[in-house]
Scaffold this motif. Structure first.
Motif, PDB file in Angstrom:
ATOM      1  N   ASN A   4      57.815  41.561  68.560  1.00 51.57           N
ATOM      2  CA  ASN A   4      58.876  40.365  68.999  1.00 51.57           C
ATOM      3  C   ASN A   4      60.162  40.734  69.456  1.00 51.57           C
ATOM      4  OD1 ASN A   4      59.659  40.310  66.433  1.00 51.57           O
ATOM      5  ND2 ASN A   4      59.918  38.335  66.362  1.00 51.57           N
ATOM      6  N   VAL A  49      52.139  36.232  72.159  1.00 49.46           N
ATOM      7  CA  VAL A  49      51.924  36.224  70.760  1.00 49.46           C
ATOM      8  C   VAL A  49      50.695  36.765  70.404  1.00 49.46           C
ATOM      9  CG1 VAL A  49      51.950  35.049  68.382  1.00 49.46           C
ATOM     10  CG2 VAL A  49      53.875  34.660  70.120  1.00 49.46           C
ATOM     11  N   LEU A  54      50.106  39.390  66.462  1.00 52.03           N
ATOM     12  CA  LEU A  54      51.136  39.077  65.519  1.00 52.03           C
ATOM     13  C   LEU A  54      50.640  38.843  64.142  1.00 52.03           C
ATOM     14  CD1 LEU A  54      54.255  39.456  65.556  1.00 52.03           C
ATOM     15  CD2 LEU A  54      54.413  37.181  66.076  1.00 52.03           C
ATOM     16  N   SER A  68      58.769  36.834  61.840  1.00 51.14           N
ATOM     17  CA  SER A  68      57.428  36.300  62.265  1.00 51.14           C
ATOM     18  C   SER A  68      57.095  34.859  61.788  1.00 51.14           C
ATOM     19  CB  SER A  68      56.227  37.372  62.104  1.00 51.14           C
ATOM     20  OG  SER A  68      56.460  38.554  62.421  1.00 51.14           O
TER      21      SER A  68
END
Length: 383
Positions: A4, A49, A54, A68
């Motif tokens: 990310n 995402v 993730l 996260s």
């Protein structure tokens, strides 16, 4: 959390160089004020995402990195934005679609929290009751009378829990700001936290706040759904009336009376006989068309327009209340009150409170205790 930080925008974002974290912060900033602009940003963020994978189904909350955790709330934020979209007149069908999508997003959000064992037993039961209520509403439509899944005591407890979560978040943010002002290294402990544990505590508190908001918003939206169904039905009936009245269509209602060719009104001739002479008398009287107008005020808007206006006023009233609450937090107050609210680390408010405390001390010096008792010197002192 390398994905990310380095991932670029793939869809729905105007700034391709922004990281996932930056895009999430931008979306949260505009979720309330600009839902129409925020919607494509969150849509693209949700897809990215999911693309980077993730989260996995077999991990616990301890397995998820601190950076996260905020992305667990994307579904909830997207559902809130869909509910905040402005409603155009006659577009209640679109409003219904947005709410139904919100229900799906809240289901995904709470299911994930349930797998991570973040929901309490009571919250899990409420989550499943909301699912059952939603299925009942969708199957029976406007004939369903929806009651709140929580009673008054539970609502009060939830309100207090939300307030407590917000105070804890503000307190932790103050600790983080103090670390920054004191230039403390991330790995060093300060006020019982290193930087990672402090940020993790904040993100978990926010996640718990989002959980409470999701349950509450879902319940409110479900109660709105039957009203939307009724308004959609009214729209369809109005369109049918317009169709048969000839507006925008060549079809004409066979029961519709043709308009009068003259606006002079009716003319009535009264014939009577004079008692003395026995001659007939003719009296012509014109009765104006306004005689047949109703004597009460006619409605100036339809039920749909009234419902839409009241809905918009409720949305604006809620926005004003939220703005007033946010402004109240920034108002200066005495230091004792700041400490009770957990804002004793806000430098600006502390400076302002010092002035208020001095003024209060000066007033107490000028007005000693008991000085306002005017009855103390009355009466005979000998008794």
């Amino acid at each position: 959390m390398g994905e990310n930080e380095d991932s670029n925008t793939k869809s729905g974002d105007k700034a391709p160089s922004m990281s996932l974290n930056d895009r999430l912060d931008a979306a949260r900033a505009m979720a309330e004020s600009s839902p129409s602009e925020c919607l494509p940003l969150l849509d693209g963020l949700q897809k990215d995402v999911q693309a980077v994978g993730l989260f996995s189904k077999n991990e616990t909350i301890d397995d998820i990195s601190t950076k996260s955790i905020p992305f667990l709330a994307i579904d909830h934020l997207l559902a809130v934005v869909l509910g905040n979209l402005p409603v155009q007149p006659g577009a209640m069908a679109r409003r219904k679609e947005n709410l139904q999508r919100s229900f799906t997003l809240w289901t995904q959000f709470l299911e994930r929290l349930e797998l991570l064992e973040i929901l309490s037993k009571e919250e899990t039961n409420e989550f499943h009751r909301l699912l059952e209520t939603q299925q009942q509403v969708e199957s029976s439509g406007t004939s369903t009378t929806i009651s709140s899944p929580v009673n008054r005591e539970e609502k009060i407890a939830r309100f207090k829990a939300k307030q407590q979560q917000r105070k804890e978040i503000e307190r932790l943010q103050s600790l983080k700001d103090r670390r920054s002002r004191c230039d403390v290294a991330p790995e060093d402990e300060f006020d019982g936290h290193d930087l990672d544990s402090l940020e993790r505590s904040m993100t978990l508190k926010e996640l718990h706040l989002f959980k409470l908001e999701a349950l509450e918003s879902w319940s409110q939206s479900l109660r709105e759904l039957p009203m939307i169904e009724q308004m959609i039905k009214m729209d369809e009936e109005r369109q049918q009336r317009q169709k048969f009245s000839g507006k925008g269509n060549d079809a004409v209602d066979p029961n519709r009376r043709p308009p009068s060719s003259s606006n002079k009104g009716l003319k009535v001739t009264h014939v009577s006989k004079d008692a003395a002479s026995g001659q007939l008398r003719f009296k012509r009287e014109e009765i104006r068309s306004k005689v047949f107008q109703p004597g009460w005020s006619q409605p100036t808007m339809t039920l749909e327009e009234l419902g839409e206006r009241e809905y918009q006023e409720a949305v604006e009233r809620e926005a004003r209340q939220n703005a007033a609450e946010a402004e109240r937090v920034k108002q200066p107050r005495r230091y004792e009150q700041l400490a009770n609210d957990g804002l004793e680390d806000n430098a600006d408010l502390v400076d302002a409170s010092a002035k208020l405390d001095r003024e209060w001390d000066d007033w107490k010096d000028e007005n000693p205790k008991g000085s306002g008792n005017k009855h103390a010197n009355r009466g005979d002192k000998n008794f």
